[in-house]
Design a protein around this motif. Structure first.
Motif, mmCIF file in Angstrom:
data_model
loop_
_atom_site.group_PDB
_atom_site.id
_atom_site.type_symbol
_atom_site.label_atom_id
_atom_site.label_comp_id
_atom_site.label_asym_id
_atom_site.label_seq_id
_atom_site.Cartn_x
_atom_site.Cartn_y
_atom_site.Cartn_z
ATOM 1 N N LYS A 178 0.829 -1.208 0.210
ATOM 2 C CA LYS A 178 0.083 0.075 -0.143
ATOM 3 C C LYS A 178 1.133 0.814 0.111
ATOM 4 O O LYS A 178 2.059 1.109 0.412
ATOM 5 N N GLN A 179 0.132 2.267 -0.373
ATOM 6 C CA GLN A 179 1.161 3.550 -0.113
ATOM 7 C C GLN A 179 2.091 3.916 1.020
ATOM 8 O O GLN A 179 2.956 4.320 0.528
ATOM 9 N N PHE A 180 1.308 3.634 2.054
ATOM 10 C CA PHE A 180 1.990 4.440 3.160
ATOM 11 C C PHE A 180 3.032 3.522 4.198
ATOM 12 O O PHE A 180 3.529 3.138 4.875
ATOM 13 N N TRP A 181 2.950 2.199 3.142
ATOM 14 C CA TRP A 181 3.471 0.964 4.053
ATOM 15 C C TRP A 181 4.960 1.232 4.335
ATOM 16 O O TRP A 181 5.553 1.037 5.203
ATOM 17 N N LEU A 182 5.357 1.917 2.856
ATOM 18 C CA LEU A 182 6.903 1.576 3.348
ATOM 19 C C LEU A 182 7.056 2.420 4.556
ATOM 20 O O LEU A 182 8.376 1.911 4.584
ATOM 21 N N LYS A 183 6.935 3.637 4.524
ATOM 22 C CA LYS A 183 6.588 5.171 5.507
ATOM 23 C C LYS A 183 6.875 4.392 6.621
ATOM 24 O O LYS A 183 7.556 4.546 7.591
ATOM 25 N N LYS A 184 5.994 4.072 7.290
ATOM 26 C CA LYS A 184 5.407 3.205 8.378
ATOM 27 C C LYS A 184 5.961 2.026 8.896
ATOM 28 O O LYS A 184 6.705 2.669 9.667
ATOM 29 N N GLY A 185 6.390 1.509 8.041
ATOM 30 C CA GLY A 185 7.153 0.843 8.823
ATOM 31 C C GLY A 185 8.837 0.783 8.166
ATOM 32 O O GLY A 185 9.210 0.260 9.439
ATOM 33 N N TYR A 186 9.262 1.685 7.587
ATOM 34 C CA TYR A 186 10.630 2.542 8.042
ATOM 35 C C TYR A 186 10.517 3.304 9.480
ATOM 36 O O TYR A 186 11.616 2.907 9.938
#
Length: 280
Positions: free
Chosen positions: A6-14
């Protein structure tokens, strides 16, 4: 699992990783605000896009995009998506992306899910019977399509339709007859930033320590700009011309039909990215 990124998963996970937390913590579901299976998916996609390494530690790319001075923490730039697409294919942690862009599309420009499944089954069986699982491949194909397929505004759940991370790249088109057909078509791709192409070239040359590379290798070589971004010959040539205009440390020559791109001095690929983000 069957969750596309999803669009914000990478930022959230980082951000979660930067807090020193583990994806196996009992509080991960609450901290990330997603279901248990989605926690595993976020962890997987961080590695697949090379935002985290195999030990769940942030990579140079992850810090560059999402850190305190992150260049594009909300993934708003077209070039950022191109960069993520490149790393997704190159890392081959999610193997279907490498197999499609580096191999399958050389066999078929237009295809159905069944065509792609047959290809993946064949590649699995080349490694042995135990590597093939019908349900797993069907899930992988579904996730692959949702990652790149343009949204269908006629469908009811608009938010879900528009949430595929790489749909804006326009790499996968769809048309329907008696069944759904897909197309990954080579194009000039004028919107592709030349700095991202240069980053990929520099990445390729890091592996062989050379300062020159043939046009043909850049067009059809494994993980080349031509393969990754589905460029036609004119599109690649135009990007190389933009690169030579950008840096006097690069040149393109054609001698007796031998087309070569070369460097007089290697460039820092992250400084090239800096120039892209300063430009947009």
């Amino acid at each position: 699992d069957s969750f596309f990124c999803k669009q914000f998963w990478l930022k959230k996970g980082y951000d979660y990783t930067q807090k020193g937390k583990s994806f196996t913590d009992s509080t991960a579901v609450v901290d990330l605000g997603v279901g248990k299976n989605m926690v595993s998916s976020i962890r997987f996609w961080l590695k697949a896009f090379e935002i985290n390494d195999v030990s769940d530690q942030s990579t140079k790319l992850g810090n560059y995009l999402f850190g305190k001075s992150g260049k594009d923490i909300y993934l708003e730039g077209y070039g950022t998506l191109c960069l993520l697409h490149y790393h997704l294919v190159k890392t081959a942690r999610a193997s279907i992306y490498d197999l499609v862009f580096n191999h399958f599309r050389k066999e078929k420009i237009e295809f159905t899910k069944e065509h792609l499944h047959s290809f993946l089954k064949r590649r699995c069986l080349e490694k042995g019977e135990s590597f093939y699982n019908q349900n797993t491949i069907n899930k992988d194909i579904s996730v692959f399509i949702r990652t790149y397929k343009q949204p269908d505004s006629k469908k009811g759940n608009i938010e879900e339709e528009f949430s595929g991370l790489l749909t804006e790249l326009n790499l996968l088109s769809v048309h329907k007859s008696s069944q759904e057909w897909f197309r990954i078509e080579v194009k000039e791709r004028k919107d592709l930033p030349f700095e991202i192409v240069l980053f990929v070239i520099l990445d390729m040359l890091e592996e062989d320590s050379g300062k020159s590379i043939s046009f043909n290798q850049l067009l059809i070589g494994k993980n080349s700009p031509g393969q990754i971004f589905v460029l036609n010959s004119d599109g690649l040539y135009n990007k190389l011309m933009e690169i030579t205009d950008y840096s006097n440390k690069t040149s393109y020559t054609e001698t007796a039909g031998n087309r070569v791109f070369q460097f007089t001095e290697k460039l820092d690929k992250y400084k090239v990215l800096d120039d892209y983000f300063n430009r947009i």
